[in-house]
Design a protein around this motif. Structure first.
Motif, mmCIF file in Angstrom:
data_model
loop_
_atom_site.group_PDB
_atom_site.id
_atom_site.type_symbol
_atom_site.label_atom_id
_atom_site.label_comp_id
_atom_site.label_asym_id
_atom_site.label_seq_id
_atom_site.Cartn_x
_atom_site.Cartn_y
_atom_site.Cartn_z
ATOM 1 N N UNK A 86 -5.504 0.205 16.969
ATOM 2 C CA UNK A 86 -4.375 -0.372 16.547
ATOM 3 C C UNK A 86 -3.235 0.165 15.732
ATOM 4 N N UNK A 87 -3.968 1.062 14.873
ATOM 5 C CA UNK A 87 -3.090 1.896 13.793
ATOM 6 C C UNK A 87 -2.346 2.961 14.585
ATOM 7 N N UNK A 88 -3.150 3.546 15.568
ATOM 8 C CA UNK A 88 -2.327 4.680 16.489
ATOM 9 C C UNK A 88 -1.326 3.908 17.036
ATOM 10 N N UNK A 89 -1.399 2.997 17.772
ATOM 11 C CA UNK A 89 -0.510 2.407 18.678
ATOM 12 C C UNK A 89 0.809 1.831 17.930
ATOM 13 N N UNK A 90 0.401 0.972 16.705
ATOM 14 C CA UNK A 90 1.459 0.640 15.810
ATOM 15 C C UNK A 90 2.164 1.763 15.294
ATOM 16 N N UNK A 91 1.898 2.830 14.724
ATOM 17 C CA UNK A 91 2.198 3.882 13.877
ATOM 18 C C UNK A 91 3.302 4.525 15.075
ATOM 19 N N UNK A 92 2.975 4.715 16.188
ATOM 20 C CA UNK A 92 3.630 5.460 17.091
ATOM 21 C C UNK A 92 4.797 4.770 17.810
ATOM 22 N N UNK A 93 4.560 3.271 18.149
ATOM 23 C CA UNK A 93 5.334 2.358 18.322
ATOM 24 C C UNK A 93 6.521 2.148 17.745
ATOM 25 N N UNK A 94 6.510 2.738 16.525
ATOM 26 C CA UNK A 94 7.645 2.416 15.465
ATOM 27 C C UNK A 94 8.590 3.505 15.396
ATOM 28 N N UNK A 95 8.264 4.419 16.300
ATOM 29 C CA UNK A 95 9.288 5.837 16.553
ATOM 30 C C UNK A 95 10.549 5.302 17.128
ATOM 31 N N UNK A 96 11.517 5.826 16.703
ATOM 32 C CA UNK A 96 12.990 5.624 17.026
ATOM 33 C C UNK A 96 13.355 6.400 18.394
ATOM 34 N N UNK A 97 12.853 7.498 18.274
ATOM 35 C CA UNK A 97 13.198 8.202 19.634
ATOM 36 C C UNK A 97 12.378 9.385 19.935
ATOM 37 N N UNK A 98 12.376 10.162 20.816
ATOM 38 C CA UNK A 98 11.310 11.119 21.182
ATOM 39 C C UNK A 98 11.039 12.129 20.365
ATOM 40 N N UNK A 99 12.031 12.692 19.408
ATOM 41 C CA UNK A 99 11.720 13.445 18.302
ATOM 42 C C UNK A 99 10.767 12.848 17.429
ATOM 43 N N UNK A 100 10.968 11.656 17.149
ATOM 44 C CA UNK A 100 10.262 10.686 16.127
ATOM 45 C C UNK A 100 8.848 10.464 16.876
ATOM 46 N N UNK A 101 8.781 10.374 18.106
ATOM 47 C CA UNK A 101 7.446 10.186 18.715
ATOM 48 C C UNK A 101 6.641 11.302 18.536
ATOM 49 N N UNK A 102 7.240 12.585 18.568
ATOM 50 C CA UNK A 102 6.263 13.958 18.592
ATOM 51 C C UNK A 102 5.967 14.033 16.853
ATOM 52 N N UNK A 103 7.039 13.885 16.119
ATOM 53 C CA UNK A 103 6.713 14.042 14.416
ATOM 54 C C UNK A 103 5.568 12.809 14.105
ATOM 55 N N UNK A 104 5.445 11.775 14.730
ATOM 56 C CA UNK A 104 4.448 10.898 14.415
ATOM 57 C C UNK A 104 3.220 11.278 14.874
ATOM 58 N N UNK A 105 3.254 11.537 16.048
ATOM 59 C CA UNK A 105 1.965 12.101 16.775
ATOM 60 C C UNK A 105 1.369 13.314 16.159
ATOM 61 N N UNK A 106 1.965 14.170 15.506
ATOM 62 C CA UNK A 106 1.481 15.363 14.740
ATOM 63 C C UNK A 106 0.884 14.735 13.633
ATOM 64 N N UNK A 107 1.540 13.769 13.068
ATOM 65 C CA UNK A 107 0.974 13.306 11.608
ATOM 66 C C UNK A 107 -0.450 12.488 11.826
ATOM 67 N N UNK A 108 -0.187 11.743 12.920
ATOM 68 C CA UNK A 108 -1.370 10.797 13.069
ATOM 69 C C UNK A 108 -2.682 11.569 13.587
ATOM 70 N N UNK A 109 -2.314 12.638 14.356
ATOM 71 C CA UNK A 109 -3.505 13.487 14.856
ATOM 72 C C UNK A 109 -4.152 14.422 13.882
ATOM 73 N N UNK A 110 -3.347 14.894 12.962
ATOM 74 C CA UNK A 110 -3.798 15.705 11.762
ATOM 75 C C UNK A 110 -4.813 14.792 10.939
ATOM 76 N N UNK A 111 -4.102 13.498 10.696
ATOM 77 C CA UNK A 111 -5.097 12.649 9.632
ATOM 78 C C UNK A 111 -6.356 12.082 10.711
ATOM 79 N N UNK A 112 -6.235 11.915 11.748
ATOM 80 C CA UNK A 112 -7.501 11.368 12.316
ATOM 81 C C UNK A 112 -8.482 12.574 12.518
#
Length: 342
Positions: free
Chosen positions: A90-116
């Protein structure tokens, strides 16, 4: 049974070494794992594993540690991908779903993957040469201007204002809008750009100046999407947590992370997509001499029908492979889903 037991011993050595960072001895295996055999039998199994190159003894009278060959056997035959908890998913899905555009999706993906994973995360931006046109819209503005909107299957939205020689009629824009949709939607960007040229000859001579301006702008927009591959990197500070793993190798790792071509090669070909097991390359399998002490876990992301790009992590060979594989696969799956629904 002897071979199965040796695989169990190898699994136990890998798991203990990853957890403790200390060489593993036979007594520790007896104390921590229920292998159902005597310490003498375990010592014999360890000797056999060492002879076969799966483990090694770093110091005299020390326990054993896995070799790259041992890690490879662990990943190929022994590792089971850890199931992520409902809260993590749920945390992954919620964090990524809040992205505003494709660039934001990529930035959030990098952040969550590094944290996990507590590793260095690498995410490739969607490969636009493989993207298709999802929608084209032409909107009349004030005067002799129109707004051109293009949405691609990767979720990217491009807008261009086109200055025309005269104000177009609504009938012309409606007709042109239909022609553009039929020519481009569902087509890959390079093919869509090529098909646009055929539209100009199909309209009335008096309308061609307006149509040419719009078609030319759209063609340039689609062609411009084929920019060089881009990579986002996050979690570089995690290298400091690896301690002895990278004491002598941190500089070449940092140098490799600065080279985009190297990063693309590390992620490998996106032959696997969401739902498939992540790919793992260990040590020299990365194809880079400076990364002999690392492992790369990667996966393609996109839809079931099309992989848009790749993402993954770089960490020491002494990593939690099951957990990392689960995190990489989960993030790839959610990124693909978000882009498909965008």
């Amino acid at each position: 049974m002897s071979e199965e037991r040796r695989l169990d011993v190898l699994r136990a050595i890998v798991e203990d070494y990853v957890a403790t960072q200390e060489p593993v001895g036979s007594r520790a295996l007896v104390d921590r794992h229920h292998l159902g055999v005597s310490p003498a039998t375990i010592r014999n199994d360890m000797a056999a594993l060492e002879d076969e190159g799966y483990i090694t003894q770093p110091h005299t009278s020390a326990g054993r540690i896995p070799t790259d060959k041992g890690y490879r056997m662990f990943v190929d035959r022994l590792a089971t991908v850890k199931a992520m908890s409902p809260a993590e998913r749920r945390a992954i899905e919620t964090f990524l779903a809040e992205a505003l555009d494709v660039d934001d999706v990529v930035r959030r993906s990098v952040k969550v993957l590094a944290q996990l994973t507590n590793q260095v995360a690498i995410v490739q931006y969607p490969s636009l040469t493989r993207s298709t046109v999802r929608h084209v819209e032409v909107v009349a503005l004030d005067g002799a201007r129109v707004l051109l909107v293009v949405i691609t299957s990767s979720g990217r939205v491009e807008q261009r204002i086109v200055e025309l020689v005269e104000t177009p009629s609504e009938e012309l824009l409606s007709d042109l809008r239909g022609r553009l949709v039929r020519a481009t939607v569902g087509q890959r960007l390079p093919e869509a750009a090529l098909r646009l040229a055929e539209l100009i000859d199909g309209v009335e001579p008096g309308d061609r100046p307006i149509v040419t301006s719009i078609v030319t702008t759209l063609s340039h927009t689609l062609s411009g999407e084929r920019s060089e591959e881009r990579i986002a990197v996050g979690g570089t500070a995690n290298l400091a947590r690896f301690g002895a793993d990278f004491d002598t190798a941190i500089r070449p790792v940092l140098e490799a992370l600065e080279e985009q071509v190297v990063l693309l090669k590390l992620l490998g070909e996106a032959t696997r997509g969401p739902g498939d097991a992540a790919q793992v390359r260990i040590g020299m399998e990365t194809g880079h001499d400076g990364l002999s002490g690392t492992a790369v876990v990667s996966s393609g992301y996109g839809s079931d029908a099309e992989i848009l790009a790749r993402l993954g992590t770089v960490g020491p060979t002494r990593m939690d492979y099951p957990g990392t594989m689960a995190a990489v696969s989960a993030v790839a799956r959610y990124v693909g889903r978000i882009l498909a629904d965008g």
